[in-house]
Design a protein around this motif. Structure first.
Motif, PDB file in Angstrom:
ATOM      1  N   GLN A 180       0.858  -1.177   0.000  1.00  0.00           N
ATOM      2  CA  GLN A 180       0.000   0.000   0.000  1.00  0.00           C
ATOM      3  C   GLN A 180       0.893   1.225   0.000  1.00  0.00           C
ATOM      4  O   GLN A 180       1.854   1.306   0.773  1.00  0.00           O
ATOM      5  N   CYS A 212      -4.512  -0.873  -2.946  1.00  0.00           N
ATOM      6  CA  CYS A 212      -3.605  -1.894  -2.412  1.00  0.00           C
ATOM      7  C   CYS A 212      -3.448  -2.983  -3.454  1.00  0.00           C
ATOM      8  O   CYS A 212      -4.387  -3.271  -4.201  1.00  0.00           O
ATOM      9  N   TRP A 215     -11.463  -2.318   4.396  1.00  0.00           N
ATOM     10  CA  TRP A 215     -10.848  -0.998   4.517  1.00  0.00           C
ATOM     11  C   TRP A 215     -11.143  -0.453   5.911  1.00  0.00           C
ATOM     12  O   TRP A 215     -12.293  -0.473   6.372  1.00  0.00           O
ATOM     13  N   CYS A 228      -5.803  -0.983   4.207  1.00  0.00           N
ATOM     14  CA  CYS A 228      -6.502  -2.115   3.629  1.00  0.00           C
ATOM     15  C   CYS A 228      -6.121  -3.348   4.435  1.00  0.00           C
ATOM     16  O   CYS A 228      -5.081  -3.376   5.099  1.00  0.00           O
TER      17      CYS A 228
END
Lengths: 117, 112
Positions: B6, B23, B35, B89
């Motif tokens: 990420q 991501c 998330w 994420c």
């Protein structure tokens, strides 16, 4: 306020020592999760308990152990502490298991900041 | 190589902009994608989760999963200064040995 309490808020200790972090889940929640958040590793899932039994295990070191008691509070024991164990430790709770593991809405506590000198 | 990648940001956008957070992952066994939003000095809070591929919308937030590309996105429409936070994420397997892995988080700042 999520309803999850963690004690202590801050903990400063020396290398080689052992500490215990405590978590009280929201009233009625059966699942407790432990996480470690550090600058270099980010947020890591450590372990989950559901109604007193271990349900899932993540990147928890052998030096670390946890348990959930009959009153549903949980403790995370960290032993032989190293400098790299310095981190924010979060506890979260949820009602159950959700549609799949970890999809149940988790309510996070304020965290315990551990500093190992 | 990390299982979940990420971009850490920071990402600065003007108020009202559409924000795209992403991501990538390498493990095709991941089935659920989440998330989280984390405000400074607070624990994360789950925004939404998606199963397998597809889209899911919740208010100003839309989550997309493309399993063929191993790529997930979170879109925030009409971004507000109150959206300023770190977005993480996370993804999990659903069978065998459970894996639950977080991305490192993207810091978002929405400027008024």
């Amino acid at each position: 306020d999520s309803g999850v309490t963690q004690t202590p808020k801050h903990l400063i200790t020396a290398t080689g020592q052992r500490v215990t972090l405590r978590c009280s889940p929201r009233s009625g929640d059966l699942s407790v999760y432990w996480y470690q958040q550090s600058l270099d590793q980010g947020l890591q899932f450590l372990i989950q308990y559901y109604n007193g039994e271990e349900r899932a295990k993540g990147n928890i070191l052998e030096r670390f152990s946890a348990q959930q008691f009959p009153d549903l509070h949980s403790e995370l024991n960290l032993s032989s502490l190293e400098l790299g164990d310095s981190a924010l430790y979060f506890c979260a709770s949820s009602g159950g298991w959700g549609a799949a593991p970890f999809t149940d809405t988790q309510y996070f506590g304020p965290g315990t900041r551990l500093t190992v000198l | 190589q990390k299982e979940v990648e990420q971009d850490p940001g920071p990402l600065s956008v003007p108020e009202g902009a559409i924000v795209s957070l992403n991501c990538t992952y390498s493990n095709s066994a991941f089935q659920y994608f989440m998330w989280y939003r984390q405000y400074s000095r607070k624990g994360p809070e789950l925004l939404m989760y998606t199963y397998s591929s597809g889209n899911k919308e919740d208010g100003r937030f839309t989550a997309q999963v493309d399993k063929s590309s191993k790529y997930i996105s979170l879109f925030i429409r009409d971004s507000q200064p109150s959206d300023s936070a770190t977005y993480l994420c996370a993804m999990t397997t659903t069978s065998g040995t459970y894996k639950y892995i977080f991305g490192t988080g993207t810091r978002l700042k929405v400027l008024a």
